[in-house]
Design an enzyme around this catalytic site. Structure first.
Site, PDB file in Angstrom:
ATOM      1  N   GLY A 166      87.880  24.979  42.953  1.00  0.00           N
ATOM      2  CA  GLY A 166      87.347  25.016  44.304  1.00  0.00           C
ATOM      3  C   GLY A 166      88.255  24.450  45.371  1.00  0.00           C
ATOM      4  O   GLY A 166      87.892  24.435  46.545  1.00  0.00           O
ATOM      5  N   SER A 192      93.089  28.843  32.473  1.00  0.00           N
ATOM      6  CA  SER A 192      92.555  30.150  32.845  1.00  0.00           C
ATOM      7  C   SER A 192      93.456  30.824  33.872  1.00  0.00           C
ATOM      8  O   SER A 192      94.289  30.191  34.509  1.00  0.00           O
ATOM      9  CB  SER A 192      91.151  29.991  33.427  1.00  0.00           C
ATOM     10  OG  SER A 192      91.197  29.164  34.578  1.00  0.00           O
ATOM     11  N   ARG A 193      93.248  32.120  34.003  1.00  0.00           N
ATOM     12  CA  ARG A 193      93.818  32.845  35.128  1.00  0.00           C
ATOM     13  C   ARG A 193      92.824  32.766  36.288  1.00  0.00           C
ATOM     14  O   ARG A 193      91.680  32.377  36.122  1.00  0.00           O
ATOM     15  CB  ARG A 193      94.069  34.304  34.747  1.00  0.00           C
ATOM     16  CG  ARG A 193      95.131  34.483  33.667  1.00  0.00           C
ATOM     17  CD  ARG A 193      95.491  35.952  33.527  1.00  0.00           C
ATOM     18  NE  ARG A 193      96.421  36.186  32.432  1.00  0.00           N
ATOM     19  CZ  ARG A 193      97.730  36.007  32.509  1.00  0.00           C
ATOM     20  NH1 ARG A 193      98.259  35.567  33.638  1.00  0.00           N
ATOM     21  NH2 ARG A 193      98.512  36.256  31.480  1.00  0.00           N
ATOM     22  N   THR A 196      88.407  33.864  41.232  1.00  0.00           N
ATOM     23  CA  THR A 196      88.216  34.120  42.664  1.00  0.00           C
ATOM     24  C   THR A 196      89.235  33.359  43.509  1.00  0.00           C
ATOM     25  O   THR A 196      89.196  33.425  44.729  1.00  0.00           O
ATOM     26  CB  THR A 196      86.798  33.705  43.106  1.00  0.00           C
ATOM     27  OG1 THR A 196      86.606  32.321  42.793  1.00  0.00           O
ATOM     28  CG2 THR A 196      85.746  34.534  42.382  1.00  0.00           C
ATOM     29  N   SER A 197      90.150  32.631  42.872  1.00  0.00           N
ATOM     30  CA  SER A 197      91.141  31.830  43.596  1.00  0.00           C
ATOM     31  C   SER A 197      92.468  32.584  43.684  1.00  0.00           C
ATOM     32  O   SER A 197      92.651  33.608  43.026  1.00  0.00           O
ATOM     33  CB  SER A 197      91.350  30.490  42.881  1.00  0.00           C
ATOM     34  OG  SER A 197      91.992  30.691  41.636  1.00  0.00           O
ATOM     35  N   THR A 201      96.058  28.056  36.737  1.00  0.00           N
ATOM     36  CA  THR A 201      97.214  27.395  36.125  1.00  0.00           C
ATOM     37  C   THR A 201      98.036  28.384  35.310  1.00  0.00           C
ATOM     38  O   THR A 201      99.275  28.342  35.323  1.00  0.00           O
ATOM     39  CB  THR A 201      96.755  26.227  35.243  1.00  0.00           C
ATOM     40  OG1 THR A 201      96.114  25.241  36.067  1.00  0.00           O
ATOM     41  CG2 THR A 201      97.932  25.566  34.539  1.00  0.00           C
ATOM     42  N   ASP A 254      77.707  29.463  40.214  1.00  0.00           N
ATOM     43  CA  ASP A 254      78.323  28.460  39.335  1.00  0.00           C
ATOM     44  C   ASP A 254      77.299  27.381  39.000  1.00  0.00           C
ATOM     45  O   ASP A 254      77.435  26.237  39.431  1.00  0.00           O
ATOM     46  CB  ASP A 254      79.538  27.833  40.029  1.00  0.00           C
ATOM     47  CG  ASP A 254      80.802  27.974  39.197  1.00  0.00           C
ATOM     48  OD1 ASP A 254      80.700  28.424  38.046  1.00  0.00           O
ATOM     49  OD2 ASP A 254      81.880  27.629  39.705  1.00  0.00           O
ATOM     50  N   SER A 262      80.678  25.723  29.988  1.00  0.00           N
ATOM     51  CA  SER A 262      81.927  26.485  30.043  1.00  0.00           C
ATOM     52  C   SER A 262      83.119  25.604  29.698  1.00  0.00           C
ATOM     53  O   SER A 262      83.941  25.932  28.835  1.00  0.00           O
ATOM     54  CB  SER A 262      82.098  27.078  31.447  1.00  0.00           C
ATOM     55  OG  SER A 262      83.397  27.571  31.655  1.00  0.00           O
ATOM     56  N   LYS A 286      83.492  23.170  45.502  1.00  0.00           N
ATOM     57  CA  LYS A 286      82.289  23.607  44.792  1.00  0.00           C
ATOM     58  C   LYS A 286      81.196  22.551  44.859  1.00  0.00           C
ATOM     59  O   LYS A 286      80.011  22.866  44.928  1.00  0.00           O
ATOM     60  CB  LYS A 286      82.627  23.916  43.332  1.00  0.00           C
ATOM     61  CG  LYS A 286      83.445  25.173  43.124  1.00  0.00           C
ATOM     62  CD  LYS A 286      83.680  25.419  41.640  1.00  0.00           C
ATOM     63  CE  LYS A 286      84.504  26.675  41.424  1.00  0.00           C
ATOM     64  NZ  LYS A 286      84.763  26.920  39.988  1.00  0.00           N
TER      65      LYS A 286
END
Length: 500
Positions: A166, A192-193, A196-197, A201, A254, A262, A286
């Site tokens: 976020g 993760s890829r 929505t950003s 990383t 979320d 998660s 967030k």
């Protein structure tokens, strides 16, 4: 009814079949119903879509979700009922609390692609609207971890770090991993890829080196270097979570309980034992308030205790971007700058604080850890050396420099209209701007922030620069920037924004 298979070139998350209207009427099924398909001793269940023209009567279209069915195969098709977990989803929509068996059935049906897109969306909306109790979150996390592929390690302390996200430019993970591994601890970081950003990383690390590896390759990398920075999606640590995230994405949902499930299901599958969770809070993040962040941290720790994981949460200010750059290449430049003793001070400080928390956790567990602080390890060059080792073992160039990492050459600068102080840098808007410019798919696209909250600005000073790899993307970003105050400068006449 016997029908002849006709492969249909559509990519779907789950098995989908196309039936001609006449055959659907004969079977008594409608769109989103299910049919059972039997051939050569194999049984699959597909979700129905009805068509007038795409397939002829007597044939059945099979999506990519049926990889084993070949063109011309004759199959037996019969109506099938809903999975039992659909009734549990209805109960959750009614505000009921689900037990372990019900949550396990939902997880199993998501994992096996037995739920339609609509049913999975209903589960996500139910979890968001009615929330997950602490007990539900514990059971859900456990069940999600059980269906993932497992990594295991011999070391008694396996460190990890996760941010709930976020915040733009929050690329502390590569710096933290390098510092922690340089101190002699094991830190196999799966990341993760972007969802929505403008960059996850994994997207940023891909600027330096490959990030997709098998579990055996990850083990070899960590054995050699003490750490890794890889994409978790390649090793199926929590396949259910990946599917739930895709269902959450369109409405940007979320639910806190789902966030905890998660994160911790993936950490348990990754074999992590001591985890620091970064919870940014503030306007645009967030989590919007400190009290909300504290509540979330308490639940993270309670669920971690249930799973046998040691959790520390870092509540961090998330109102402003952390680094100067937003977008894969620009964030990679910031990472390298911090490791080289320069770079954005907020990124450096946050990385050091998180690494020191991991050191404290390891020492409390009785692990021998380098006596130096995170700052000493970073300033000595040991973290930079370790980072270059990891990049090399993952197949990248260990001698890469910031000059090698060039952003997109289509640029636009935005300047201050008035004298004053920067009073706000909009996290969400700057992230959206970077995506309009092409990030994360275009690695060189993004935004560089030149003035941060609290900085003085004089009319004409550059506030931020947009980078794109194509003129069309630059124009899309330019149009978005013209309609929003990405970086706001407050002067004496701030009350009047404009006259029209």
């Amino acid at each position: 009814m016997e029908l002849t298979v006709e492969p249909i070139d559509i990519g779907t998350e789950r098995p989908v079949v196309l039936l001609n209207c006449a055959d659907a009427e004969t079977l008594g099924v409608h769109s989103l119903d299910r049919v059972e398909i039997d051939w050569d001793g194999t049984t699959e269940v597909g979700i129905v879509k009805v068509t007038d023209e795409l397939v002829a009567a007597g044939r059945i279209g099979a999506s990519h979700g049926f990889p084993e069915i070949t063109d011309g195969t004759v199959v037996a098709v019969t109506p099938a009922g809903q999975p039992e977990s659909v009734e549990s989803i209805r109960r959750k929509l009614d505000g009921r609390e689900l037990d372990s068996d019900e949550l396990g059935a939902i997880v199993a049906d998501i994992e096996a692609d037995r739920l339609s897109d609509l049913e999975l969306s209903a589960y996500v909306c139910a979890s968001h609207a009615n929330g997950l109790s602490l007990e539900e979150t514990k059971q859900l996390t456990e069940r999600m971890a059980e269906v993932g592929k497992q990594l295991s390690w011999e070391q008694p302390v396996v460190a990890d770090k996760h941010s709930i996200g976020g915040v733009a430019g929050n690329r502390v993970t590569p710096v933290v991993v390098a510092i922690v591994a340089a101190a002699g601890l094991t830190i196999p970081k799966t990341s993760s890829r972007a969802v929505t950003s403008p960059a996850g990383t994994a997207d940023t690390m891909e600027v330096f080196c490959p990030v997709e590896f098998s579990r055996e390759e990850i083990r070899d990398i960590v054995t050699e270097t003490g750490g890794c920075l890889v994409w978790g999606g390649a090793v199926d640590l929590s396949p259910v979570d990946d599917k739930v995230i895709r269902a959450q994405r369109p409405l940007s949902l979320d639910p806190p309980g789902q966030v905890i499930a998660s994160v911790l299901s993936k950490k348990q599958s990754a074999g992590s034992s001591h985890i620091v969770v970064d919870i940014p809070y503030g306007a645009g993040a967030k989590v919007t308030s400190l009290s909300e962040a504290r509540d979330l941290a308490d639940d993270f720790r309670r669920v971690g205790d249930h799973l046998g994981l040691t959790i520390e949460c870092a509540l961090t200010r998330g109102s402003d971007p952390i680094g100067h750059g937003i977008g894969p290449v620009l964030e990679a430049r910031d990472v390298l700058a911090v490791l080289e003793g320069e770079g954005p001070e907020p990124l450096r400080i946050k990385s050091l604080r998180l690494a020191d928390i991991i050191f404290d956790m390891a020492r409390e567990a009785g692990m021998p850890v380098d006596d130096r602080s995170a700052a000493d390890i970073l300033d000595s060059g040991a973290a930079l050396s370790k980072f270059r080792d990891i990049v090399a073992v993952q197949g990248g160039d260990p001698d890469v420099s910031r000059d090698d990492l060039q952003p997109g050459d289509r640029t636009e600068t935005v300047t201050a209209d008035t004298d004053g102080l920067v009073v706000d840098v909009d996290n969400q808007a700057v992230s959206q701007l970077a995506r309009r410019a092409g990030a994360p798919n275009d690695h060189g696209a993004g935004v560089v922030i030149h003035r941060r909250t609290g900085d003085k600005a004089v009319a004409g000073d550059v506030l931020y620069t947009i980078h794109a790899e194509s003129s069309d993307r630059l124009e899309a970003a330019r149009e978005y920037a013209a309609g929003d105050e990405i970086v706001r400068v407050g002067g004496r006449d701030e009350a009047l924004v404009e006259r029209r």
